[in-house]
Design a protein around this motif. Sequence first.
Motif, PDB file in Angstrom:
ATOM      1  N   TRP A  20     -59.508-219.193  29.920  1.00 31.53           N
ATOM      2  CA  TRP A  20     -58.416-218.564  30.817  1.00 31.53           C
ATOM      3  C   TRP A  20     -57.031-219.359  30.626  1.00 31.53           C
ATOM      4  N   HIS A  21     -57.252-220.873  30.808  1.00 32.96           N
ATOM      5  CA  HIS A  21     -56.075-221.478  30.707  1.00 32.96           C
ATOM      6  C   HIS A  21     -55.317-221.628  29.223  1.00 32.96           C
ATOM      7  N   LYS A  22     -56.162-221.285  28.313  1.00 32.75           N
ATOM      8  CA  LYS A  22     -55.628-221.125  26.750  1.00 32.75           C
ATOM      9  C   LYS A  22     -55.161-219.872  26.730  1.00 32.75           C
ATOM     10  N   GLY A  23     -55.262-218.797  27.840  1.00 32.93           N
ATOM     11  CA  GLY A  23     -54.531-217.592  27.521  1.00 32.93           C
ATOM     12  C   GLY A  23     -55.570-216.460  26.913  1.00 32.93           C
ATOM     13  N   TYR A  24     -56.959-216.859  26.894  1.00 33.55           N
ATOM     14  CA  TYR A  24     -57.703-215.842  26.787  1.00 33.55           C
ATOM     15  C   TYR A  24     -58.274-214.999  27.782  1.00 33.55           C
ATOM     16  N   ARG A  25     -58.427-213.840  27.895  1.00 37.68           N
ATOM     17  CA  ARG A  25     -58.840-213.008  28.909  1.00 37.68           C
ATOM     18  C   ARG A  25     -59.909-212.421  28.594  1.00 37.68           C
ATOM     19  N   TYR A  26     -61.073-212.246  29.681  1.00 42.88           N
ATOM     20  CA  TYR A  26     -62.491-212.194  29.412  1.00 42.88           C
ATOM     21  C   TYR A  26     -62.992-211.609  30.438  1.00 42.88           C
ATOM     22  N   TYR A  27     -64.210-211.006  30.487  1.00 43.83           N
ATOM     23  CA  TYR A  27     -65.264-210.395  31.650  1.00 43.83           C
ATOM     24  C   TYR A  27     -66.325-211.601  31.842  1.00 43.83           C
ATOM     25  N   LEU A  28     -66.936-211.820  33.154  1.00 50.19           N
ATOM     26  CA  LEU A  28     -68.060-212.664  33.094  1.00 50.19           C
ATOM     27  C   LEU A  28     -69.163-211.586  33.324  1.00 50.19           C
ATOM     28  N   ASN A  29     -70.316-211.853  32.771  1.00 50.64           N
ATOM     29  CA  ASN A  29     -71.526-211.365  33.142  1.00 50.64           C
ATOM     30  C   ASN A  29     -71.297-209.868  32.992  1.00 50.64           C
ATOM     31  N   ASN A  30     -70.807-209.233  31.695  1.00 47.44           N
ATOM     32  CA  ASN A  30     -70.599-207.708  31.516  1.00 47.44           C
ATOM     33  C   ASN A  30     -71.873-206.989  31.317  1.00 47.44           C
ATOM     34  N   ARG A  31     -72.131-206.198  32.684  1.00 47.92           N
ATOM     35  CA  ARG A  31     -73.593-205.672  32.650  1.00 47.92           C
ATOM     36  C   ARG A  31     -73.625-204.553  31.668  1.00 47.92           C
ATOM     37  N   LYS A  32     -72.372-204.085  31.176  1.00 42.69           N
ATOM     38  CA  LYS A  32     -72.417-202.850  30.372  1.00 42.69           C
ATOM     39  C   LYS A  32     -72.881-203.022  28.854  1.00 42.69           C
ATOM     40  N   LEU A  33     -73.032-204.291  28.494  1.00 44.99           N
ATOM     41  CA  LEU A  33     -73.667-204.778  27.292  1.00 44.99           C
ATOM     42  C   LEU A  33     -74.977-205.150  27.442  1.00 44.99           C
ATOM     43  N   ILE A  34     -75.856-204.880  26.396  1.00 41.13           N
ATOM     44  CA  ILE A  34     -77.307-205.424  26.574  1.00 41.13           C
ATOM     45  C   ILE A  34     -77.234-207.005  26.542  1.00 41.13           C
ATOM     46  N   GLY A  35     -78.193-207.481  27.487  1.00 40.77           N
ATOM     47  CA  GLY A  35     -78.365-208.877  27.321  1.00 40.77           C
ATOM     48  C   GLY A  35     -77.271-209.726  28.386  1.00 40.77           C
ATOM     49  N   THR A  36     -76.263-208.748  29.077  1.00 44.34           N
ATOM     50  CA  THR A  36     -75.389-209.212  30.002  1.00 44.34           C
ATOM     51  C   THR A  36     -74.773-210.729  29.504  1.00 44.34           C
ATOM     52  N   PRO A  37     -73.946-210.664  28.463  1.00 41.88           N
ATOM     53  CA  PRO A  37     -73.199-212.049  27.838  1.00 41.88           C
ATOM     54  C   PRO A  37     -72.672-212.656  29.039  1.00 41.88           C
ATOM     55  N   ASP A  38     -72.732-214.037  29.077  1.00 40.40           N
ATOM     56  CA  ASP A  38     -72.016-214.612  30.190  1.00 40.40           C
ATOM     57  C   ASP A  38     -70.541-214.481  30.059  1.00 40.40           C
ATOM     58  N   ILE A  39     -69.926-214.494  28.860  1.00 42.55           N
ATOM     59  CA  ILE A  39     -68.379-214.056  28.876  1.00 42.55           C
ATOM     60  C   ILE A  39     -68.352-213.264  27.613  1.00 42.55           C
ATOM     61  N   THR A  40     -67.312-212.156  27.794  1.00 38.02           N
ATOM     62  CA  THR A  40     -67.061-211.156  26.998  1.00 38.02           C
ATOM     63  C   THR A  40     -65.451-211.241  26.671  1.00 38.02           C
ATOM     64  N   ILE A  41     -65.175-211.399  25.446  1.00 36.26           N
ATOM     65  CA  ILE A  41     -63.797-211.356  25.264  1.00 36.26           C
ATOM     66  C   ILE A  41     -63.636-209.988  24.515  1.00 36.26           C
ATOM     67  N   THR A  42     -63.393-209.013  25.184  1.00 27.83           N
ATOM     68  CA  THR A  42     -63.242-207.343  24.574  1.00 27.83           C
ATOM     69  C   THR A  42     -62.143-207.421  23.611  1.00 27.83           C
ATOM     70  N   LYS A  43     -60.947-208.077  23.614  1.00 28.12           N
ATOM     71  CA  LYS A  43     -59.985-207.922  22.693  1.00 28.12           C
ATOM     72  C   LYS A  43     -60.548-208.252  21.242  1.00 28.12           C
ATOM     73  N   PHE A  44     -61.203-209.199  21.331  1.00 25.61           N
ATOM     74  CA  PHE A  44     -61.874-209.631  19.710  1.00 25.61           C
ATOM     75  C   PHE A  44     -63.335-209.345  19.720  1.00 25.61           C
ATOM     76  N   ASN A  45     -63.963-208.584  20.545  1.00 26.82           N
ATOM     77  CA  ASN A  45     -65.479-208.057  20.556  1.00 26.82           C
ATOM     78  C   ASN A  45     -66.348-209.359  20.332  1.00 26.82           C
TER      79      ASN A  45
END
Length: 128
Positions: A20-45
């Motif tokens: 976050w401090h480096k400017g990357y925006r993300y979602y935590l524990n994205n339940r829309k994806l299989i396995g519920t990744p801890d962090i998803t950076i959707t801009k870069f998949n």
Amino acid sequence: MSKVKTKRNKPETLLAKTLWHKGYRYYLNNRKLIGTPDITITKFNIAIFIDGEFWHGKDIKEFESRNHNNKEYWLEKIQENIKHDSYVTKKLQQDGWNVIRFWSKDIMHYLDDCITVIEDYIQSNYLE
């Protein structure tokens, strides 16, 4: 097992705050994806998993050689987790996601290296 934190543990928080401090925006524990990744950076998949060493079998060979209570149960449980991790990784990749996995202790001890892995991936695949 009910005491094991699966969300917002220290390694996850540390990695997320640094991103976050480096400017990357993300979602935590994205339940829309299989396995519920801890962090998803959707801009870069990018789907990032932070795996605990015991639960995900980093030192399974060492565990197999030691005497433990209920050893067969835990070996089966850990091996199932390893298979599930492999399945989740393959499924996400088929769906167009780039999967990065870190061991929790690596984040705690080598945070800068973990951030470099993520940034190098973004640089080489998206910012050329």
